[in-house]
Design a protein around this motif. Sequence first.
Motif, PDB file in Angstrom:
ATOM      1  N   SER A   1       0.980  -1.158   0.061  1.00 53.68           N
ATOM      2  CA  SER A   1      -0.110   0.078   0.128  1.00 53.68           C
ATOM      3  C   SER A   1       0.802   1.156  -0.112  1.00 53.68           C
ATOM      4  N   MET A   2       1.960   1.308   0.537  1.00 46.67           N
ATOM      5  CA  MET A   2       2.870   2.569   0.688  1.00 46.67           C
ATOM      6  C   MET A   2       3.368   2.518  -0.780  1.00 46.67           C
TER       7      MET A   2
ATOM      8  N   HIS B   1       0.464   4.569  -2.298  1.00 47.94           N
ATOM      9  CA  HIS B   1       0.438   5.832  -1.574  1.00 47.94           C
ATOM     10  C   HIS B   1       1.392   6.804  -1.998  1.00 47.94           C
TER      11      HIS B   1
ATOM     12  N   LEU C   1       0.147  10.373  -1.160  1.00 47.33           N
ATOM     13  CA  LEU C   1      -0.405  10.088   0.189  1.00 47.33           C
ATOM     14  C   LEU C   1       0.351   9.747   1.324  1.00 47.33           C
ATOM     15  N   LEU C   2       1.592   9.766   1.185  1.00 44.81           N
ATOM     16  CA  LEU C   2       2.578   9.381   2.344  1.00 44.81           C
ATOM     17  C   LEU C   2       2.339  10.338   3.409  1.00 44.81           C
TER      18      LEU C   2
ATOM     19  N   ARG D   1      -2.925  13.474 -10.365  1.00 48.71           N
ATOM     20  CA  ARG D   1      -3.718  12.767  -9.300  1.00 48.71           C
ATOM     21  C   ARG D   1      -5.183  12.723  -9.370  1.00 48.71           C
TER      22      ARG D   1
ATOM     23  N   PHE E   1     -10.092   2.868  -3.119  1.00 50.76           N
ATOM     24  CA  PHE E   1      -9.642   2.581  -1.445  1.00 50.76           C
ATOM     25  C   PHE E   1     -10.353   1.136  -1.116  1.00 50.76           C
TER      26      PHE E   1
ATOM     27  N   ASP F   1      -6.525  -0.384  -4.195  1.00 52.03           N
ATOM     28  CA  ASP F   1      -5.853  -0.869  -3.049  1.00 52.03           C
ATOM     29  C   ASP F   1      -6.846  -1.720  -2.332  1.00 52.03           C
TER      30      ASP F   1
END
Lengths: 280, 550
Positions: free
Chosen positions: B49-50, B53, B58-59, B90, B98, B181
């Motif tokens: 997921s990282m 992101h 989105l981190l 984006r 999500f 995700d």
Amino acid sequence: MINADFWKAFARNKGAVFGLVILAGILVLAAFASVLFPGDPWDMATAPFQPPLSDGSPLGSDMLGRDIAAGIAHGARVSLLIGLTSTAAALAIGVTLGALAGFHGGRVDDAIMRFTELFQTIPNFVLAVVLVAIFTPSLTTIVAAIAIVSWPPLARLARAEFMSLRTREFVQAAITTGQSNSAIILRQILPNSLSPIIVSASLMVATAILLESSLSFLGLGDPNAMSWGYMIGAARTVIRQAWWMSFFPGLAIVLTVLALNLVGEGLNDALNPKLARSRG
Amino acid sequence: MTVPLLDVRGLSIALPPGADRPLAVDNLTFTLNANEILCVVGESGSGKSMTAHAMMGLLPHPHVRVSAGSLLFKGRDVLTMPEAEQRSLRGGRIAMVFQEPMTALNPLMRVGRQIGESLRAHTPLPAPARHARVVELLDQVGLPNPAELADAYPFRLSGGQRQRVMIAMALACQPDILIADEPTTALDVTTQKQILDLIRAIQAERHMGMMFITHDFGVVAEIAHRVAVMRHGKLVEYGAAGDVLNRPQHPYTRQLIASVPHYIEHRDDHAKSGAPLLVAEKVRKTFHVGGGLFRKSKPVVAGDDLSLTIHPGETVGLVGESGSGKSTLGRSIVGLIKPDSGRILFEGTDLLSLDAKGFRPYRRRVQMVFQDPYASLNPRHRIGDIIAQGPVAFGEDRNKALKRARELLAMVGLDGSAADRFPHEFSGGQRQRVGIARALAMEPKLLVADEPVSALDVSVQGQVLELLDDIRKRLGLAMLFITHDLRVAAQVCDTIAVMRRGKIVEMGTSRQVFTHPRDAYTRTLLDAIPGKAWHIPDDLQKAPVVGAAS
């Protein structure tokens, strides 16, 4: 819950450490009041209306020649004693009722919460004044009056914590392994709900000290105990001529309440780390 | 060679100091082409997921940041672009769906407006045209009455419908890349199938590049063109779907695939013997939701005429989707819920007719293993105490109970020294072992396991299932195994009961239910199992599980 991590988190909040230092100072003052200022603070020590820094009275004297510094030191005892005992009493009432309401739910909850609302609808201070006036002012009645007006928020808090924790699986597991209700309340749920209760209790000590001062200011304090509120109340008629008589007790109240609030906030940061992190 | 749509080169993401490892993602390199679905597979904490992101910006800044590498979108590095340009990318060119459709939608905004927002941000369309486009999008994702639905608030929609709305939102600006995700993890299996079909159809129609993050190899088998397997932030295997699924090379991939729960053909039918241990007869339960002094509450039927029999030593699987009432029955048996009517006979005694005092002895004989290993252990008690509390409540000597707790810990594959530690020092799988030990401490005859593995990663899941199966055999326990996952049920259950809307629609041996389902709903459920066309490679069917304790 009190370990090295807790102190680390607490110390990160500089204000809290500052508050703790002030509070420690006030505690020392209260503990050694009879050593620092031997004799009765009600006794005449010097000439009346002595300004601060005069001979024998560092913070001046009042209209009857009593030493202000001695009054503050002995008053610290009364303020802290009343603040702590009335909060302890409020905790005992509030947490017990809140825990029962939150754990049992349903009708028990309804009954207890309506009873709580009864107290919440009456203005705090008015009720405290009435109670003290009816039962003649003394340390016991003041503590009781303050406890009676300040438990409802603790009951609501404890109830909310118990309601959310009681649906957790570890509580259900305790039920299925046959543990008694009292064991579940005391051993499973209560330790997990303590953090927010400790935080609001620490803030409540400050409120209790303010309430006590307000009562004494109105002349409803214990006539045998020297108190900051009484000193301000007595000096208010001569405030133009002798500012120090009300200024120093006032400063003592401000510092104590400020210190307690800072410590409460530090406890909040240390015990609820998730909320504290958002401040960066 | 053409430039790939997305080219990730040597991507590393640093975690703040004090985290369990320095890099969340370590030197990750892969590409995503137009018109393909790349499945990124890994267990929780693998960094999958990282990665997504990082691509979407989105981190959690500034604690987690990209420390090395580049993310090239059509040859241009997204990470070094100016902020304004990244923003237009984006939601415009790269969109994301999500996991949790419940929380991904703003509950106070009508769904039409939420979808329209990205159109307003990225296109010059005037309001009426935007609205027309929103309705068109809702229609494309297969929602009924799209014009009406655009004016609905999210709480009116079911989980599957919300996920469709999320997909419509992502598609609004016709992105080149769609990142999903775990979009179906929170959904029931039949809804999952519909959403997977929809995603696949939309991807094929629009020739998008799609990065699909999942932990489920069944889902991978269903939709992937290419697969990337991640572990601890590193890419361990990367290749075409057919190769990875059928000829996995890396030991970790092999382990993951071997732990995918599957029906074991050669499991013998359970020989029922003696009198039934537990008989549930016509159990009914209706919950009243909301309501108060002046409002009428809304009845929700959780159990309607439930009947079930469990014999000594038998494992009965109770399978159904969320809200089917399977947990209600389980909780009624252990006495956490009081049904409105019906009988639950345990060795001939009706448990429902007993008062709290009369029920108490039966608490020992029926025990429960809970779903969430993080919520089911009191964080302030030591493991040994947690296990010993039950027997102590029944009058056992504390020291004896603690000694027994250590033995039980050894039995569930943990070291006896675990007794002196607190729950937070253990992983999810280990905690679930503690939960099982706690139940066993009471020496029960029947174990009710309510989704005991659904919160665990697949490799840990396999180990816990094996432990349950082993213990059940050794101690001769009967078990009621509640699950939403037919594959898990197939692996451990002798008998399966399928539930739907508070009713048991089919009950039979595992073999029967899997090979000759009688009810139409059972067939729908079996049909919805992701990756049913894929057969786990023979050499991995019964591969030994790597690592003794999870």
